[in-house]
Design a protein around this motif. Structure first.
Motif, PDB file in Angstrom:
ATOM      1  N   ALA A  58     -14.232  -5.344  -2.848  1.00 17.48           N
ATOM      2  CA  ALA A  58     -13.020  -4.731  -2.287  1.00 17.48           C
ATOM      3  C   ALA A  58     -11.866  -5.171  -3.188  1.00 17.48           C
ATOM      4  O   ALA A  58     -11.882  -6.282  -3.734  1.00 17.48           O
ATOM      5  CB  ALA A  58     -12.790  -5.206  -0.864  1.00 17.48           C
ATOM      6  N   VAL A  59     -10.883  -4.305  -3.361  1.00 14.94           N
ATOM      7  CA  VAL A  59      -9.733  -4.610  -4.228  1.00 14.94           C
ATOM      8  C   VAL A  59      -8.455  -4.201  -3.517  1.00 14.94           C
ATOM      9  O   VAL A  59      -8.370  -3.119  -2.931  1.00 14.94           O
ATOM     10  CB  VAL A  59      -9.812  -3.851  -5.576  1.00 14.94           C
ATOM     11  CG1 VAL A  59      -8.631  -4.232  -6.460  1.00 14.94           C
ATOM     12  CG2 VAL A  59     -11.111  -4.115  -6.281  1.00 14.94           C
ATOM     13  N   GLY A  60      -7.455  -5.055  -3.605  1.00 13.54           N
ATOM     14  CA  GLY A  60      -6.129  -4.756  -3.075  1.00 13.54           C
ATOM     15  C   GLY A  60      -5.075  -5.296  -4.016  1.00 13.54           C
ATOM     16  O   GLY A  60      -5.380  -6.041  -4.942  1.00 13.54           O
ATOM     17  N   VAL A  61      -3.832  -4.938  -3.764  1.00 12.95           N
ATOM     18  CA  VAL A  61      -2.715  -5.413  -4.594  1.00 12.95           C
ATOM     19  C   VAL A  61      -1.958  -6.459  -3.801  1.00 12.95           C
ATOM     20  O   VAL A  61      -1.421  -6.185  -2.731  1.00 12.95           O
ATOM     21  CB  VAL A  61      -1.798  -4.241  -5.016  1.00 12.95           C
ATOM     22  CG1 VAL A  61      -0.551  -4.745  -5.708  1.00 12.95           C
ATOM     23  CG2 VAL A  61      -2.563  -3.290  -5.927  1.00 12.95           C
ATOM     24  N   SER A  62      -1.944  -7.683  -4.354  1.00 17.35           N
ATOM     25  CA  SER A  62      -1.282  -8.798  -3.674  1.00 17.35           C
ATOM     26  C   SER A  62       0.130  -9.059  -4.222  1.00 17.35           C
ATOM     27  O   SER A  62       0.915  -9.742  -3.567  1.00 17.35           O
ATOM     28  CB  SER A  62      -2.130 -10.065  -3.801  1.00 17.35           C
ATOM     29  OG  SER A  62      -2.400 -10.357  -5.154  1.00 17.35           O
ATOM     30  N   VAL A  63       0.448  -8.535  -5.410  1.00 20.53           N
ATOM     31  CA  VAL A  63       1.782  -8.671  -6.007  1.00 20.53           C
ATOM     32  C   VAL A  63       2.136  -7.351  -6.679  1.00 20.53           C
ATOM     33  O   VAL A  63       1.331  -6.810  -7.429  1.00 20.53           O
ATOM     34  CB  VAL A  63       1.832  -9.809  -7.048  1.00 20.53           C
ATOM     35  CG1 VAL A  63       3.173  -9.828  -7.773  1.00 20.53           C
ATOM     36  CG2 VAL A  63       1.526 -11.142  -6.439  1.00 20.53           C
ATOM     37  N   LEU A  64       3.326  -6.841  -6.400  1.00 19.06           N
ATOM     38  CA  LEU A  64       3.802  -5.631  -7.069  1.00 19.06           C
ATOM     39  C   LEU A  64       5.317  -5.704  -7.205  1.00 19.06           C
ATOM     40  O   LEU A  64       6.030  -5.818  -6.210  1.00 19.06           O
ATOM     41  CB  LEU A  64       3.420  -4.376  -6.285  1.00 19.06           C
ATOM     42  CG  LEU A  64       3.942  -3.052  -6.855  1.00 19.06           C
ATOM     43  CD1 LEU A  64       3.435  -2.813  -8.268  1.00 19.06           C
ATOM     44  CD2 LEU A  64       3.547  -1.895  -5.955  1.00 19.06           C
ATOM     45  N   VAL A  65       5.785  -5.674  -8.453  1.00 19.00           N
ATOM     46  CA  VAL A  65       7.223  -5.663  -8.735  1.00 19.00           C
ATOM     47  C   VAL A  65       7.456  -4.558  -9.745  1.00 19.00           C
ATOM     48  O   VAL A  65       6.821  -4.513 -10.788  1.00 19.00           O
ATOM     49  CB  VAL A  65       7.712  -7.012  -9.324  1.00 19.00           C
ATOM     50  CG1 VAL A  65       9.199  -6.946  -9.620  1.00 19.00           C
ATOM     51  CG2 VAL A  65       7.381  -8.163  -8.392  1.00 19.00           C
TER      52      VAL A  65
ATOM     53  N   ASP B  13       0.794  -1.229   0.000  1.00 18.81           N
ATOM     54  CA  ASP B  13       0.000   0.000   0.000  1.00 18.81           C
ATOM     55  C   ASP B  13       0.827   1.280   0.000  1.00 18.81           C
ATOM     56  O   ASP B  13       0.400   2.285  -0.567  1.00 18.81           O
ATOM     57  CB  ASP B  13      -0.969   0.022   1.181  1.00 18.81           C
ATOM     58  CG  ASP B  13      -2.086  -0.991   1.028  1.00 18.81           C
ATOM     59  OD1 ASP B  13      -2.214  -1.592  -0.057  1.00 18.81           O
ATOM     60  OD2 ASP B  13      -2.831  -1.188   2.000  1.00 18.81           O
ATOM     61  N   GLU B  14       2.006   1.264   0.590  1.00 27.64           N
ATOM     62  CA  GLU B  14       2.834   2.470   0.632  1.00 27.64           C
ATOM     63  C   GLU B  14       3.535   2.741  -0.704  1.00 27.64           C
ATOM     64  O   GLU B  14       4.144   3.785  -0.880  1.00 27.64           O
ATOM     65  CB  GLU B  14       3.862   2.384   1.773  1.00 27.64           C
ATOM     66  CG  GLU B  14       5.012   1.436   1.530  1.00 27.64           C
ATOM     67  CD  GLU B  14       4.662  -0.056   1.723  1.00 27.64           C
ATOM     68  OE1 GLU B  14       5.518  -0.884   1.366  1.00 27.64           O
ATOM     69  OE2 GLU B  14       3.567  -0.394   2.200  1.00 27.64           O
ATOM     70  N   ARG B  15       3.422   1.827  -1.657  1.00 26.36           N
ATOM     71  CA  ARG B  15       4.131   1.960  -2.936  1.00 26.36           C
ATOM     72  C   ARG B  15       3.237   2.355  -4.108  1.00 26.36           C
ATOM     73  O   ARG B  15       3.723   2.541  -5.220  1.00 26.36           O
ATOM     74  CB  ARG B  15       4.836   0.646  -3.263  1.00 26.36           C
ATOM     75  CG  ARG B  15       5.943   0.331  -2.272  1.00 26.36           C
ATOM     76  CD  ARG B  15       6.616  -0.984  -2.540  1.00 26.36           C
ATOM     77  NE  ARG B  15       6.985  -1.154  -3.923  1.00 26.36           N
ATOM     78  CZ  ARG B  15       7.240  -2.332  -4.487  1.00 26.36           C
ATOM     79  NH1 ARG B  15       7.152  -3.429  -3.785  1.00 26.36           N
ATOM     80  NH2 ARG B  15       7.569  -2.411  -5.755  1.00 26.36           N
TER      81      ARG B  15
ATOM     82  N   THR C 261      -1.421   3.306  -9.446  1.00 21.66           N
ATOM     83  CA  THR C 261      -0.300   4.117  -9.913  1.00 21.66           C
ATOM     84  C   THR C 261       0.846   3.994  -8.915  1.00 21.66           C
ATOM     85  O   THR C 261       0.657   4.218  -7.713  1.00 21.66           O
ATOM     86  CB  THR C 261      -0.704   5.599 -10.040  1.00 21.66           C
ATOM     87  OG1 THR C 261      -1.818   5.702 -10.921  1.00 21.66           O
ATOM     88  CG2 THR C 261       0.444   6.444 -10.570  1.00 21.66           C
ATOM     89  N   ILE C 262       2.028   3.653  -9.411  1.00 21.35           N
ATOM     90  CA  ILE C 262       3.211   3.541  -8.557  1.00 21.35           C
ATOM     91  C   ILE C 262       3.575   4.925  -8.043  1.00 21.35           C
ATOM     92  O   ILE C 262       3.662   5.879  -8.814  1.00 21.35           O
ATOM     93  CB  ILE C 262       4.410   2.954  -9.339  1.00 21.35           C
ATOM     94  CG1 ILE C 262       4.076   1.598  -9.913  1.00 21.35           C
ATOM     95  CG2 ILE C 262       5.658   2.886  -8.462  1.00 21.35           C
ATOM     96  CD1 ILE C 262       3.710   0.547  -8.905  1.00 21.35           C
TER      97      ILE C 262
END
Length: 182
Positions: free
Chosen positions: A173-180, A82-84, A102-103
Motif C-alpha cells: 500500500a502507498v500513501g503520501v505522508s508529506v506534500l509541499v 489525498d484531496e491535493r 500528480t498535484i
C-alpha cells in the motif's frame, strides 16, 4: 555658527547613544558569561509554540496499519493530502512498489513529496515500511512561469521492499505522508 556646531555635536552624540543602546540590547549579541566554558552558542534560533510538540520521528500514515491488501495487490493508503493529488500506475512486483503522484489542487511545482509504502505478508499483516522522498533543489532557483515554464506537478516513485521483509512481503500500500508545493 556656534549654534550650528553645538546642534551638530548634539545630534552626533545622540546617534552614537542610540547605536550603543541598540548594540547592547540586541538579541543577536551574546550576553557576557551566558554560556558554560567550552560550549558554543547555538547557530540557529529556537522556536516553540504552546501546545505544539516537535516531531520526534518520520511522518507516518495510520491507515497502513488498518489495510489488508490481498497477495499481489497494491492499494492507495489514505492520508492527509489525498484531496491535493492523484496517484496512478501503482504496481508491485515483489521487490518494489512504484507509481506516480500528480498535484491536482493547483498549478505549481512540487517542493517536497514523501511517499510511504507499507508491505504486507500473505495474511495481510503489515510487516515493514519504506519511503521515497523528493526534495526540490532550491539552488536551481525558481522557474519563470511567464516564460512558458510548465510547473512540475508529477513525481514518479519507486520504493524497494526492505531487506528484512523480502520474501515475506506479497502485497503493498502507498500513501503520501508529506506534500509541499508552491
Amino acid at each position: 555658527m556656534r549654534t550650528n556646531h553645538i546642534a551638530l555635536t548634539a545630534a552626533a552624540l545622540a546617534l552614537a547613544g542610540l547605536f550603543a543602546a541598540g548594540w547592547a540590547l540586541s538579541p543577536l549579541r551574546a550576553p557576557q558569561n551566558s554560556h558554560k566554558a567550552g560550549t558554543a552558542e547555538p547557530a540557529v534560533a529556537r522556536t516553540s509554540f504552546p501546545g505544539l510538540v516537535a516531531a520526534s520521528a518520520e511522518p507516518r500514515l495510520a491507515s497502513l496499519g488498518r489495510l489488508t491488501p490481498a497477495k499481489g495487490q497494491v492499494v492507495q493508503a489514505p492520508g492527509p493530502f489525498d484531496e491535493r493529488f492523484s496517484m496512478r500506475d501503482l504496481t508491485f512486483n515483489g521487490s518494489s512498489v512504484s507509481g506516480s503522484a500528480t498535484i491536482t489542487s493547483d498549478v505549481s511545482d512540487i517542493l517536497e513529496l514523501e511517499a510511504l509504502a507499507g508491505f504486507y505478508d500473505a495474511d495481510g499483516h503489515l510487516v515493514g515500511t519504506a519511503r521515497f522522498t523528493y526534495h526540490h533543489d532550491e539552488s536551481a532557483g525558481h522557474p519563470d512561469l511567464s516564460a512558458g515554464h510548465t510547473p512540475n506537478e508529477l513525481e514518479k516513485f519507486s520504493i524497494a521492499v526492505p531487506a528484512n521483509v523480502r520474501g515475506d512481503a506479497v502485497a503493498a500500500a502507498v500513501g503520501v505522508s508529506v506534500l509541499v508545493n508552491e
